[in-house]
Design a protein around this motif. Sequence first.
Motif, PDB file in Angstrom:
ATOM      1  N   VAL A   1      41.119  36.763  37.093  1.00 51.23           N
ATOM      2  CA  VAL A   1      40.737  35.627  36.265  1.00 51.23           C
ATOM      3  C   VAL A   1      39.229  35.398  36.314  1.00 51.23           C
ATOM      4  O   VAL A   1      38.540  35.501  35.304  1.00 51.23           O
ATOM      5  N   LEU A   2      38.709  35.119  37.496  1.00 51.52           N
ATOM      6  CA  LEU A   2      37.263  34.875  37.625  1.00 51.52           C
ATOM      7  C   LEU A   2      36.464  36.151  37.394  1.00 51.52           C
ATOM      8  O   LEU A   2      35.383  36.112  36.806  1.00 51.52           O
TER       9      LEU A   2
ATOM     10  N   LEU B   1      34.756  37.538  34.080  1.00 52.10           N
ATOM     11  CA  LEU B   1      33.389  37.218  33.678  1.00 52.10           C
ATOM     12  C   LEU B   1      32.446  38.402  33.860  1.00 52.10           C
ATOM     13  O   LEU B   1      31.440  38.503  33.157  1.00 52.10           O
TER      14      LEU B   1
ATOM     15  N   TRP C   1      43.509  35.567  41.384  1.00 52.14           N
ATOM     16  CA  TRP C   1      42.652  34.549  40.784  1.00 52.14           C
ATOM     17  C   TRP C   1      41.177  34.939  40.835  1.00 52.14           C
ATOM     18  O   TRP C   1      40.434  34.675  39.882  1.00 52.14           O
ATOM     19  N   LEU C   2      40.760  35.566  41.931  1.00 50.69           N
ATOM     20  CA  LEU C   2      39.345  35.925  42.041  1.00 50.69           C
ATOM     21  C   LEU C   2      38.978  37.141  41.197  1.00 50.69           C
ATOM     22  O   LEU C   2      37.967  37.127  40.493  1.00 50.69           O
TER      23      LEU C   2
END
Length: 144
Positions: A113-114, A117, A109-110
């Motif tokens: 997904v994040l 960016l 997730w880190l």
Amino acid sequence: MTQAPAQVAAPVRANFDTNRSLVKYIFIGIITLGIYTIWVTARGGEDLNSIAGRYDNKRSMNYWLLALLIGPITLGIAALVWWHKTSDRIGNEQARRGLPKTISAADFWLWSVLGSLIIVGPFIFIHKWLTSMNALCADYNERG
């Protein structure tokens, strides 16, 4: 009458791949239009099922089925669930074997997904995932 000593079964050993790399994953993936990336990921999921399945009583979905059928139908949500679960299973199996836990669902997730960016996040995650699978497979190849 003397009895022969009982035979002790040797641990099951396999020959799982331990040469997954990010460079191959990217470049051969580009050349094959993504087929190689799906193959490497599917192979990692199968290896994980073989290594951890008898201990955690879980089974990861076949990644070919996920990538080509289920993922598009669920608009990618099933793929997020698959990566979350396999990342967590790899980390849990590493911990069970006494190896350093190098990946978890939080990493997915880190970083993936994040981290998208900052563009390089997914590449960092895939590198962590591939090296974690290499370590897990190498340990299984050696100790069973």
